[in-house]
Design a protein around this motif. Structure first.
Motif, short mmCIF file in Angstrom:
data_model
loop_
_atom_site.label_atom_id
_atom_site.label_comp_id
_atom_site.label_asym_id
_atom_site.label_seq_id
_atom_site.Cartn_x
_atom_site.Cartn_y
_atom_site.Cartn_z
N VAL A 28 0.71 -1.30 -0.11
CA VAL A 28 0.05 0.02 -0.10
C VAL A 28 0.96 1.37 0.07
O VAL A 28 1.82 1.29 0.78
CB VAL A 28 -0.91 0.09 1.21
CG1 VAL A 28 -1.96 1.22 1.25
CG2 VAL A 28 -1.61 -1.21 1.33
N ALA A 29 0.48 2.35 -0.69
CA ALA A 29 1.27 3.52 -0.82
C ALA A 29 0.35 4.57 -0.88
O ALA A 29 -0.81 4.52 -1.42
CB ALA A 29 1.94 3.87 -1.70
N THR A 30 0.39 5.64 0.09
CA THR A 30 -0.25 6.88 -0.05
C THR A 30 0.49 8.04 -0.44
O THR A 30 1.65 7.98 -0.26
CB THR A 30 -1.22 7.25 1.36
OG1 THR A 30 0.05 7.52 2.32
CG2 THR A 30 -2.02 6.06 1.83
N ALA A 31 -0.31 8.88 -1.22
CA ALA A 31 0.50 10.25 -1.43
C ALA A 31 -0.56 11.44 -1.49
O ALA A 31 -1.65 10.96 -1.47
CB ALA A 31 1.06 9.99 -2.94
N ARG A 32 0.11 12.50 -1.38
CA ARG A 32 -0.86 13.75 -1.37
C ARG A 32 -0.20 14.73 -2.19
O ARG A 32 0.95 14.72 -2.28
CB ARG A 32 -1.28 14.14 0.13
CG ARG A 32 0.05 14.48 0.76
CD ARG A 32 -0.54 15.23 2.20
NE ARG A 32 0.53 15.49 2.86
CZ ARG A 32 0.73 15.15 4.19
NH1 ARG A 32 -0.60 14.86 4.96
NH2 ARG A 32 1.43 15.68 5.12
N GLY A 33 -0.98 15.85 -2.30
CA GLY A 33 -0.63 17.00 -2.85
C GLY A 33 -1.66 18.21 -2.81
O GLY A 33 -2.66 17.76 -2.33
N ARG A 34 -1.40 19.45 -3.29
CA ARG A 34 -2.30 20.29 -3.33
C ARG A 34 -2.56 21.26 -4.61
O ARG A 34 -1.63 21.36 -5.29
CB ARG A 34 -1.87 21.57 -2.12
CG ARG A 34 -2.03 20.77 -0.73
CD ARG A 34 -1.95 21.81 0.21
NE ARG A 34 -2.30 21.48 1.50
CZ ARG A 34 -2.05 21.97 2.62
NH1 ARG A 34 -1.48 23.14 2.82
NH2 ARG A 34 -2.71 21.79 3.54
N LEU A 35 -3.62 21.56 -4.91
CA LEU A 35 -3.76 22.52 -5.83
C LEU A 35 -4.24 23.94 -5.43
O LEU A 35 -5.36 24.05 -4.77
CB LEU A 35 -4.84 22.35 -6.83
CG LEU A 35 -5.15 23.27 -7.98
CD1 LEU A 35 -4.21 23.22 -8.94
CD2 LEU A 35 -6.43 22.94 -8.45
N ILE A 36 -3.23 24.84 -5.03
CA ILE A 36 -3.56 26.10 -4.79
C ILE A 36 -4.09 27.04 -5.58
O ILE A 36 -3.91 27.05 -6.73
CB ILE A 36 -2.19 26.79 -4.07
CG1 ILE A 36 -1.26 25.76 -3.30
CG2 ILE A 36 -2.29 28.04 -3.59
CD1 ILE A 36 -2.13 25.31 -1.96
N CYS A 37 -5.23 27.71 -5.15
CA CYS A 37 -6.01 28.36 -6.18
C CYS A 37 -6.64 29.78 -5.21
O CYS A 37 -6.72 29.58 -4.15
CB CYS A 37 -6.86 27.77 -6.84
SG CYS A 37 -8.24 26.82 -5.99
N ALA A 38 -7.32 30.47 -6.07
CA ALA A 38 -8.04 31.74 -5.32
C ALA A 38 -9.33 31.07 -4.54
O ALA A 38 -9.94 30.06 -4.86
CB ALA A 38 -8.59 32.47 -6.48
N ALA A 39 -9.67 31.77 -3.20
CA ALA A 39 -10.77 31.30 -2.68
C ALA A 39 -12.32 31.37 -3.39
O ALA A 39 -12.90 30.46 -3.20
CB ALA A 39 -11.07 32.20 -1.47
N GLU A 40 -12.25 32.28 -4.45
CA GLU A 40 -13.31 32.30 -5.37
C GLU A 40 -13.44 30.97 -6.23
O GLU A 40 -14.53 30.78 -6.48
CB GLU A 40 -13.20 33.63 -6.39
CG GLU A 40 -13.19 34.89 -5.65
CD GLU A 40 -12.09 35.32 -4.91
OE1 GLU A 40 -10.91 34.74 -5.40
OE2 GLU A 40 -11.82 36.26 -4.15
N THR A 41 -12.41 30.55 -6.69
CA THR A 41 -12.42 29.24 -7.29
C THR A 41 -12.85 28.14 -6.57
O THR A 41 -13.73 27.32 -7.06
CB THR A 41 -10.99 28.83 -7.93
OG1 THR A 41 -10.58 30.24 -8.33
CG2 THR A 41 -10.91 27.78 -8.83
N VAL A 42 -12.50 27.91 -5.42
CA VAL A 42 -12.89 26.96 -4.35
C VAL A 42 -14.62 27.07 -4.26
O VAL A 42 -15.19 26.34 -4.29
CB VAL A 42 -12.43 26.97 -3.32
CG1 VAL A 42 -12.95 26.08 -2.06
CG2 VAL A 42 -10.90 26.59 -2.99
N ALA A 43 -14.96 28.37 -3.99
CA ALA A 43 -16.38 28.78 -4.07
C ALA A 43 -17.29 28.21 -5.11
O ALA A 43 -18.30 27.53 -5.14
CB ALA A 43 -16.33 30.09 -3.75
N ILE A 44 -16.68 28.49 -6.17
CA ILE A 44 -17.32 28.00 -7.62
C ILE A 44 -17.61 26.58 -7.68
O ILE A 44 -18.41 26.01 -8.15
CB ILE A 44 -16.61 28.56 -8.83
CG1 ILE A 44 -16.54 29.80 -9.01
CG2 ILE A 44 -16.81 27.85 -10.15
CD1 ILE A 44 -15.70 30.64 -10.01
N VAL A 45 -16.35 25.81 -7.24
CA VAL A 45 -16.74 24.39 -7.07
C VAL A 45 -17.36 23.88 -6.31
O VAL A 45 -18.40 22.97 -6.35
CB VAL A 45 -15.02 23.76 -6.96
CG1 VAL A 45 -15.44 22.09 -6.73
CG2 VAL A 45 -14.27 24.03 -8.02
#
Length: 162
Positions: A28-45
């Motif tokens: 088993v392997a786990t990995a992670r990462g992030r997409l950094i974006c504007a708060a407005e973009t998160v709100a749209i999603v």
């Protein structure tokens, strides 16, 4: 830490590591990462108003597909029969973007770290692609293996993971 490169032969040429003598174990392997974006973009999603539709679901599926195609993308990776790939994308609590996590499992002679990293990377790229029309400032960051288990080296939590 090993200093020998297992993908380089005695003649200095790249080769696929021979795993035929290694025992098949649950891995088993786990990995992670992030997409950094504007708060407005998160709100749209969050509000379901992204121009390309079901952004999170589509990106999670892309990550699963990416894990399954890792050996096609990374020249010396072994093609593996994956028994599970799970990709989760969640909005960060502070509204600064999205956390992406992948868990990949198999039973075999080699690990699935590359498949977990590929799942996170492809999911992040798909998310980026689906949101680039509304946010030109996005960036992928912090893609890393957070843990692995199975095989000769056993369990390994990445104590340096962010």
């Amino acid at each position: 830490m090993t200093t020998e490169l297992s993908h380089i032969g005695g003649d200095g040429r790249a080769h696929m590591v021979d795993v035929s003598e290694k025992a098949a174990t649950a891995r088993v392997a786990t990995a992670r990462g992030r997409l950094i974006c504007a708060a407005e973009t998160v709100a749209i999603v969050r509000d379901g108003k992204a121009p390309k539709g079901a952004v999170i679901t589509t990106a999670e599926l892309a990550g699963i597909m990416g894990a399954k195609r890792t050996a096609d993308l990374i020249p010396l990776c072994h093609p593996l029969a994956l028994s599970k790939v799970e990709v989760r994308i969640t909005a960060m609590d502070d509204g600064a973007g999205f956390d992406i996590e992948a868990v990949v499992k198999t039973t075999g002679p080699t690990g699935v770290e590359m498949e977990a990293l590929t799942a996170v990377s492809v999911a992040g790229l798909a998310l980026y692609d689906m949101l680039k029309a509304v946010d030109k400032t996005m960036r992928l960051e912090g893609i890393e293996v957070t843990s692995k288990s199975g095989g000769k080296s056993g369990d390994w939590p990445n104590k340096n993971a962010v």
